[in-house]
Design an enzyme around this catalytic site. Sequence first.
Site, PDB file in Angstrom:
ATOM      1  N   GLN A   1      12.028  10.405 -12.974  1.00 11.99           N
ATOM      2  CA  GLN A   1      13.408  10.872 -13.158  1.00 11.99           C
ATOM      3  C   GLN A   1      14.275  10.397 -12.001  1.00 11.99           C
ATOM      4  O   GLN A   1      13.830  10.357 -10.853  1.00 11.99           O
ATOM      5  CB  GLN A   1      13.428  12.406 -13.221  1.00 11.99           C
ATOM      6  CG  GLN A   1      12.789  12.936 -14.486  1.00 11.99           C
ATOM      7  CD  GLN A   1      12.490  14.415 -14.378  1.00 11.99           C
ATOM      8  OE1 GLN A   1      11.629  14.826 -13.616  1.00 11.99           O
ATOM      9  NE2 GLN A   1      13.208  15.218 -15.139  1.00 11.99           N
ATOM     10  N   ARG A   2      15.505  10.046 -12.329  1.00 15.43           N
ATOM     11  CA  ARG A   2      16.457   9.599 -11.317  1.00 15.43           C
ATOM     12  C   ARG A   2      17.822  10.211 -11.622  1.00 15.43           C
ATOM     13  O   ARG A   2      18.134  10.498 -12.770  1.00 15.43           O
ATOM     14  CB  ARG A   2      16.620   8.060 -11.365  1.00 15.43           C
ATOM     15  CG  ARG A   2      15.385   7.258 -10.977  1.00 15.43           C
ATOM     16  CD  ARG A   2      15.108   7.337  -9.492  1.00 15.43           C
ATOM     17  NE  ARG A   2      14.035   6.460  -9.074  1.00 15.43           N
ATOM     18  CZ  ARG A   2      12.739   6.785  -9.086  1.00 15.43           C
ATOM     19  NH1 ARG A   2      12.345   7.968  -9.515  1.00 15.43           N
ATOM     20  NH2 ARG A   2      11.839   5.916  -8.667  1.00 15.43           N
TER      21      ARG A   2
ATOM     22  N   GLN B   1       8.511   7.767 -17.214  1.00 16.25           N
ATOM     23  CA  GLN B   1       8.621   9.229 -17.069  1.00 16.25           C
ATOM     24  C   GLN B   1       9.314   9.661 -15.780  1.00 16.25           C
ATOM     25  O   GLN B   1       9.722  10.820 -15.643  1.00 16.25           O
ATOM     26  CB  GLN B   1       7.224   9.882 -17.139  1.00 16.25           C
ATOM     27  CG  GLN B   1       6.580   9.792 -18.516  1.00 16.25           C
ATOM     28  CD  GLN B   1       7.534  10.222 -19.624  1.00 16.25           C
ATOM     29  OE1 GLN B   1       8.049  11.332 -19.609  1.00 16.25           O
ATOM     30  NE2 GLN B   1       7.812   9.331 -20.573  1.00 16.25           N
TER      31      GLN B   1
ATOM     32  N   TYR C   1       8.657   0.821   2.767  1.00  9.30           N
ATOM     33  CA  TYR C   1      10.124   0.904   2.896  1.00  9.30           C
ATOM     34  C   TYR C   1      10.546   2.294   3.371  1.00  9.30           C
ATOM     35  O   TYR C   1      11.271   2.438   4.364  1.00  9.30           O
ATOM     36  CB  TYR C   1      10.725   0.578   1.531  1.00  9.30           C
ATOM     37  CG  TYR C   1      12.189   0.850   1.316  1.00  9.30           C
ATOM     38  CD1 TYR C   1      13.170   0.037   1.882  1.00  9.30           C
ATOM     39  CD2 TYR C   1      12.614   1.893   0.483  1.00  9.30           C
ATOM     40  CE1 TYR C   1      14.522   0.264   1.629  1.00  9.30           C
ATOM     41  CE2 TYR C   1      13.960   2.126   0.224  1.00  9.30           C
ATOM     42  CZ  TYR C   1      14.910   1.316   0.800  1.00  9.30           C
ATOM     43  OH  TYR C   1      16.248   1.538   0.543  1.00  9.30           O
TER      44      TYR C   1
ATOM     45  N   ASP D   1       5.393   5.703  -7.110  1.00 12.95           N
ATOM     46  CA  ASP D   1       6.763   6.016  -7.507  1.00 12.95           C
ATOM     47  C   ASP D   1       7.188   7.379  -6.996  1.00 12.95           C
ATOM     48  O   ASP D   1       6.362   8.274  -6.790  1.00 12.95           O
ATOM     49  CB  ASP D   1       6.871   5.959  -9.041  1.00 12.95           C
ATOM     50  CG  ASP D   1       8.264   5.561  -9.515  1.00 12.95           C
ATOM     51  OD1 ASP D   1       9.182   5.489  -8.684  1.00 12.95           O
ATOM     52  OD2 ASP D   1       8.417   5.322 -10.720  1.00 12.95           O
ATOM     53  N   SER D   2       8.500   7.532  -6.818  1.00 11.19           N
ATOM     54  CA  SER D   2       9.098   8.849  -6.587  1.00 11.19           C
ATOM     55  C   SER D   2       9.229   9.486  -7.955  1.00 11.19           C
ATOM     56  O   SER D   2       9.728   8.843  -8.886  1.00 11.19           O
ATOM     57  CB  SER D   2      10.496   8.708  -5.983  1.00 11.19           C
ATOM     58  OG  SER D   2      10.436   8.032  -4.760  1.00 11.19           O
ATOM     59  N   ASP D   3       8.807  10.760  -8.087  1.00 10.21           N
ATOM     60  CA  ASP D   3       8.801  11.373  -9.414  1.00 10.21           C
ATOM     61  C   ASP D   3      10.187  11.854  -9.856  1.00 10.21           C
ATOM     62  O   ASP D   3      10.544  11.767 -11.030  1.00 10.21           O
ATOM     63  CB  ASP D   3       7.816  12.548  -9.437  1.00 10.21           C
ATOM     64  CG  ASP D   3       8.052  13.543  -8.307  1.00 10.21           C
ATOM     65  OD1 ASP D   3       8.019  13.130  -7.126  1.00 10.21           O
ATOM     66  OD2 ASP D   3       8.289  14.736  -8.601  1.00 10.21           O
TER      67      ASP D   3
END
Length: 389
Positions: free
Chosen positions: A259-260, A257, A185, A337-339
């Site tokens: 973060q967003r 874990q 994506y 994942d994006s950290d």
Amino acid sequence: PSPAPARLDLDGNPVAPLTICMIGAGGFIGSHLCEKLMAETAHVVLAVDVYCDKIRHLVDPAPPHLAGRISFHRLNIKNDSRLEGLIKMADLTINLAAICTPADYNTRPLDTIYSNFIDALPVVKYCSENNKRLIHFSTCEVYGKTIGSFLPKDHPLRKEPEFYVLKEDESPCIFGPIVKQRWSYACAKQLIERLIFAEGAENGLEFTIVRPFNWIGPRMDFIPGVDGPSEGVPRVLACFSNNLLRREPLKLVDGGQSQRTFVYIKDAIEAVVLMIENPARANGHIFNVGNPSNEVTVRELAQMMTEVYANVSGEAPLDEPMIDVSSSQFYGEGYDDSDKRIPDMTIINKQLGWNPKTPLKDLLETTLTYQHKTYKEAVKRQMSQASAS
Ligand code: NAD
Ligand code: UDP
């Protein structure tokens, strides 16, 4: 009906009413943008989508006071020759159409790449050839992982903003390897951004690119088994809402874990309206649109949603409100994942003077009140039917 009051742009000039071809108008962001444009401006919307459930109240049929202001065009932009005609009729095209749920990126990578790159190509081409302005929706995910994520866990540099703050014109795009299909994506979105940028540089296309950072609010995605497939996996707000409505534990992927930063959809829509009405300030720019003050880990989000939902619904939380699941169990192979996602706000602030307003707690209260009212009875009915059969 009284005419909409004259609107002024940020430089004090009157804004002429525009015709806007909005592709993906029937989705989460599109539905809020249509509502805002109908309520507060005189712009005309040609709403394009394959479905219109979320804007039915505006288009099926259009209420009398909106006659001539909004029309729905049911078409799939993959294969419909009417698309070019609609873009030609409009002054501005806004493209929101995409497959944009992470559960699809590693399980339907071909559809994801086609949707986010190939299907967007004709839209860019028709805008460029017909000298029409384009606002294209990309994603914060084009940044991928932060530079700091490659440092050891307790390294002091991880705390330095230059190792994690995401800047439109400076930060690199850092994706995982090809086998981690999660990045299909982000990579497709990155390539369409580069193509739009190149159309601007070589052929003079007037464009604005939007990178949303986790916009959330009412009407986001679907509740599985109620207004979407039972086995479907929406984005985190709808996953957690679904768990709360069904009184089951919220599932924390790989410990929750990551973060967003979450921004309220209505704050974010104000940024889009500023882009629409201030082309001289918005053209040629890529804008982060998010709320850096609303940062939480996914685990903290789950805790907050559990508390807020208990207040909203009057139902006591479960004894064990959360459980851990692995990403391969939850999403399948190829997930990554994006950290951490902190948007730099310098450019949008300078060009459009926009700032987000709504704290996370407040936006969760509004949103979970909506989820409870809209879905609680339907979920109960669906659960009792499922247990009877
Ligand atoms: P959404 O899925 O609710 O809306 C997308 C809409 O596009 C849907 O209504 C869908 O039916 C329509 N669509 C998809 N393919 C189509 C096609 N071939 N022809 C016609 N219509 C088609 O998603 P959203 O949250 O409203 O996101 C809109 C855009 O913003 C997407 O490009 C997405 O990648 C981007 N974005 C959103 C967020 C967010 O926080 N919501 C974050 C990052 C990026
Ligand atoms: N997530 C989770 N449980 C869920 C759904 C999502 O822990 O039921 C996590 C997911 O792994 C990611 C974050 O929540 O770390 C946000 O996921 P979302 O699908 O909203 O999209 P993203 O921000 O990754 O684009």
